[in-house]
Design a protein around this motif. Structure first.
Motif, short mmCIF file in Angstrom:
data_model
loop_
_atom_site.label_atom_id
_atom_site.label_comp_id
_atom_site.label_asym_id
_atom_site.label_seq_id
_atom_site.Cartn_x
_atom_site.Cartn_y
_atom_site.Cartn_z
N TYR A 1 0.73 -1.15 -0.15
CA TYR A 1 -0.16 -0.02 -0.10
C TYR A 1 0.76 1.15 -0.18
O TYR A 1 0.47 2.30 -0.48
CB TYR A 1 -0.95 -0.06 1.23
CG TYR A 1 -2.26 -0.72 0.72
CD1 TYR A 1 -2.27 -1.85 0.34
CD2 TYR A 1 -3.43 0.08 0.86
CE1 TYR A 1 -3.61 -2.48 -0.19
CE2 TYR A 1 -4.77 -0.28 0.22
CZ TYR A 1 -4.64 -1.52 -0.01
OH TYR A 1 -5.88 -2.28 -0.62
N LYS B 1 1.46 2.86 -3.40
CA LYS B 1 0.36 3.10 -4.14
C LYS B 1 0.26 4.69 -4.32
O LYS B 1 0.73 5.32 -3.27
CB LYS B 1 -1.08 2.71 -3.67
CG LYS B 1 -1.13 1.24 -3.81
CD LYS B 1 -2.80 0.90 -3.11
CE LYS B 1 -2.81 -0.48 -2.82
NZ LYS B 1 -3.14 -1.27 -4.07
N GLU C 1 -13.16 -5.14 -1.09
CA GLU C 1 -12.89 -5.98 -2.07
C GLU C 1 -13.86 -6.85 -2.61
O GLU C 1 -14.93 -7.14 -1.84
CB GLU C 1 -11.80 -7.09 -1.66
CG GLU C 1 -10.21 -6.44 -1.33
CD GLU C 1 -9.16 -7.42 -1.25
OE1 GLU C 1 -8.57 -7.73 -2.21
OE2 GLU C 1 -9.11 -7.97 -0.19
N ASP D 1 -4.53 -10.06 7.76
CA ASP D 1 -4.18 -9.75 6.36
C ASP D 1 -4.19 -8.26 5.91
O ASP D 1 -3.51 -7.73 5.03
CB ASP D 1 -5.21 -10.47 5.41
CG ASP D 1 -4.99 -10.74 3.80
OD1 ASP D 1 -3.73 -10.79 3.65
OD2 ASP D 1 -5.61 -10.54 3.26
N HIS E 1 -1.89 -2.48 6.17
CA HIS E 1 -2.35 -1.68 4.85
C HIS E 1 -3.02 -0.50 6.05
O HIS E 1 -2.88 0.60 5.47
CB HIS E 1 -3.14 -2.28 4.03
CG HIS E 1 -2.47 -3.41 3.39
ND1 HIS E 1 -1.19 -3.48 2.97
CD2 HIS E 1 -2.90 -4.63 2.82
CE1 HIS E 1 -0.82 -4.52 2.57
NE2 HIS E 1 -2.23 -5.17 2.17
N LYS F 1 -14.95 -3.15 -5.45
CA LYS F 1 -13.64 -2.91 -5.31
C LYS F 1 -13.47 -1.49 -4.89
O LYS F 1 -13.63 -0.61 -5.68
CB LYS F 1 -12.65 -3.45 -6.25
CG LYS F 1 -11.08 -3.01 -6.15
CD LYS F 1 -10.50 -3.89 -5.12
CE LYS F 1 -9.04 -3.25 -4.82
NZ LYS F 1 -8.45 -3.85 -3.70
C1 BG6 Z 1 -2.80 -7.99 -0.04
C2 BG6 Z 1 -3.80 -9.00 0.65
O1 BG6 Z 1 -1.91 -7.61 1.18
O2 BG6 Z 1 -3.66 -7.05 -0.14
C3 BG6 Z 1 -4.73 -9.72 0.00
O3 BG6 Z 1 -2.81 -10.26 1.10
C4 BG6 Z 1 -5.67 -8.48 -0.94
O4 BG6 Z 1 -5.78 -10.35 0.58
C5 BG6 Z 1 -4.50 -7.52 -1.13
O5 BG6 Z 1 -6.65 -8.94 -1.66
C6 BG6 Z 1 -5.35 -6.02 -1.65
O6 BG6 Z 1 -4.56 -5.38 -2.36
P1 BG6 Z 1 -4.89 -4.38 -3.52
O7 BG6 Z 1 -3.59 -3.85 -3.77
O8 BG6 Z 1 -5.57 -5.01 -4.34
O9 BG6 Z 1 -5.77 -3.44 -2.83
#
Ligand code: BG6
Length: 488
Positions: free
Chosen positions: A180, A183, A217, A236, A241, A346
């Protein structure tokens, strides 16, 4: 541009992360000239692959990228070498060392090494200690360790892991990945907060009413049940994040835009995380698991029906919670966070709701709504600010208006991917966008209490796939007289 020189040793060279993220990211750096002639990648994994076969894998991973011409891809793939490796076998590190030295000579790398751990985390410590005992670290050039999440499972295991890597690498050589932080819009948060005169003075409990963070998500557990069953949404997404995002949202202005100053400012936030007792944790954090639902005519399985998931699994796929910071600037401002799989859409976004103006001289002129700033992290990237204006006309009526800015698709598509950015940072020795041990220690300790609270609860609440989570997530805010601003 100075090209980066390094032998990159990738533990987990046959893995999914390498194929999906790392090879494309390295290719982009090659395409941009950040990597040119003076680099080599040694992929290691257990499988007995040849260099040729490995290069085919790398080629397949990058061949559909927009800038990939056959000539460029072939030139790129020629820098990749493979060594079948048993991470517990000391002899293999000796072979690895010899190969790294040979490639260093061949490509004129000058002793720089990037050790990238992108494999099952239970071996991170073993690898780090062998790198030391078999003397892989070079005397000239840099030696840097890039380490993927999960960084531990709880505070104790994270500490054990940290102790084992710290026996080989100093903190300034360790690059812990939280993608993250790579990003665009997370980095842009710093520009927004500290590059504008008008946000800084109002960025505290004097003017801010509450902060909301959503990491939603649509995907389910995908093929990762093996890992996810041991993690759940709290470990996770929240420990890493969400906590990092929270630090960027609330930290004081760093004294300079340097890695040390940014980390110091973040540390202050993590130190101020209001610690919950087990009872407080169960009141302030809720969890749930998705159940089967029909979405757009298609039946989506519930979490317990997914491949590799135990039929009585107690792993949460959704978390919502309220955090508070014990800092004079933030006392009394609830920070609501939520994340989940199989939600409606998402979207990663943050909403800052400001307090109403006081006194309100427009009581007779319509609704004086609180200002709201939304930061769209992904997939939409931009900002919107709700303000009060006056509607056009003779009457003096307040009208809620939106100032908004969204990066266009072309710029979004052109911007580097998180992994591209982070790999370049690691190759350049810039630790700003990586996490420090002190941050992880604090966030794990915070999260461990929530885990403990939930582990004492026999029932797993549920939500239907394709919704924004259980009603308890809404109730959490309603108890404070708030609601989730983002309601798709
Ligand atoms: C990861 C997790 O760190 O981040 C996943 O392990 C998750 O479960 C992903 O789907 C989400 O990342 P992004 O960049 O798609 O928001």
């Amino acid at each position: 541009m100075d090209e980066k020189k390094a032998v990159i040793i990738l533990f987990g060279g046959s893995g999914d992360l390498a194929k999906r993220k790392l090879y494309p990211a390295l290719f982009q750096l090659f395409n941009r000239g950040e990597l040119q002639d003076h680099f080599a990648v040694i992929g290691t994994a257990r499988r007995p692959w040849s260099d040729d076969y490995y290069q085919e894998i790398v080629t397949a991973a990058v061949t559909n990228l927009p800038q990939a011409t056959p000539k460029k891809v072939a030139a790129f793939a020629s820098h990749f070498y493979y060594q079948s490796h048993d991470v517990t076998d000391a002899e293999h590190y000796v072979t690895l060392k010899t190969l790294a030295q040979k490639l260093d000579d061949k490509y004129g790398v000058g002793g720089n090494r990037l050790y990238y751990m992108a494999m099952a985390p239970n071996f991170f410590g073993t690898i780090a200690s062998h790198l030391k005992s078999e003397k892989l670290l070079t005397d000239d050039g840099f030696n840097r360790l890039v380490i993927e999440k999960p960084f531990g499972h709880d505070y104790e295991s994270a500490k054990t892991l940290n102790d084992s890597i710290s026996a080989t690498f100093n903190e300034d050589q360790i690059y812990r990945i939280d993608h993250y932080l790579g990003k665009e819009m997370i980095q842009a948060l710093l520009a927004l907060r500290f590059g504008n005169q008008f946000f800084e003075p109002v960025w505290s409990n004097k003017y801010i009413d509450n902060i909301q963070v959503t990491l939603a998500e649509v995907v389910g557990v995908e093929e990762r049940a093996g890992y996810y069953e041991t993690a759940g949404a709290l470990r996770d997404m929240v420990q890493n994040h969400i906590m990092q995002l929270l630090a960027y949202l609330t930290m004081k202005k760093p004294t300079a835009f340097t890695a040390d100053a940014v980390h110091a400012a973040k540390d202050e936030v993590f130190n101020a995380l209001h610690p919950y007792t087990v009872a407080e944790a169960s009141a302030n954090f809720i969890r749930a698991q998705y159940t089967e639902a029909t979405i757009d005519g298609k039946t989506v399985p519930g979490y317990r029906q997914e491949d590799g998931v135990a039929p009585d699994s107690m792993t949460e796929t959704f978390v919502a919670g309220k955090l508070q910071l014990d800092m004079p600037e933030w006392r009394g401002v609830p920070i609501y966070v939520r994340t989940g799989k199989r939600l409606t859409q998402k979207s990663t976004q943050v909403t800052i709701t400001f307090k109403p103006t006081a006194p309100n001289i427009f009581a007779a002129n319509g609704e004086n709504k609180p200002n709201q700033l939304t930061i769209y992290v992904e997939p939409k990237e931009g900002y919107s600010l709700q303000i009060n204006g006056k509607n056009m006309g003779q009457e003096f009526e307040l009208e809620n208006e939106t100032l908004s800015f969204t990066h266009d698709d072309k710029s979004v598509n052109k911007a580097p991917e998180a992994y591209e950015r982070l790999l370049l940072d690691a190759l350049s020795g810039n630790q700003t966008n990586f996490t420090h041990w002190t941050e992880l220690a604090q966030t794990w300790q915070f999260v461990d209490v929530i885990r403990k609270a939930w582990d004492q609860m026999p029932n797993m609440p549920t939500y239907a796939a394709g919704t924004m989570g259980p009603v308890a997530a809404a109730a959490l805010l309603e108890a404070d007289g708030h609601h989730w601003v983002f309601q798709p």
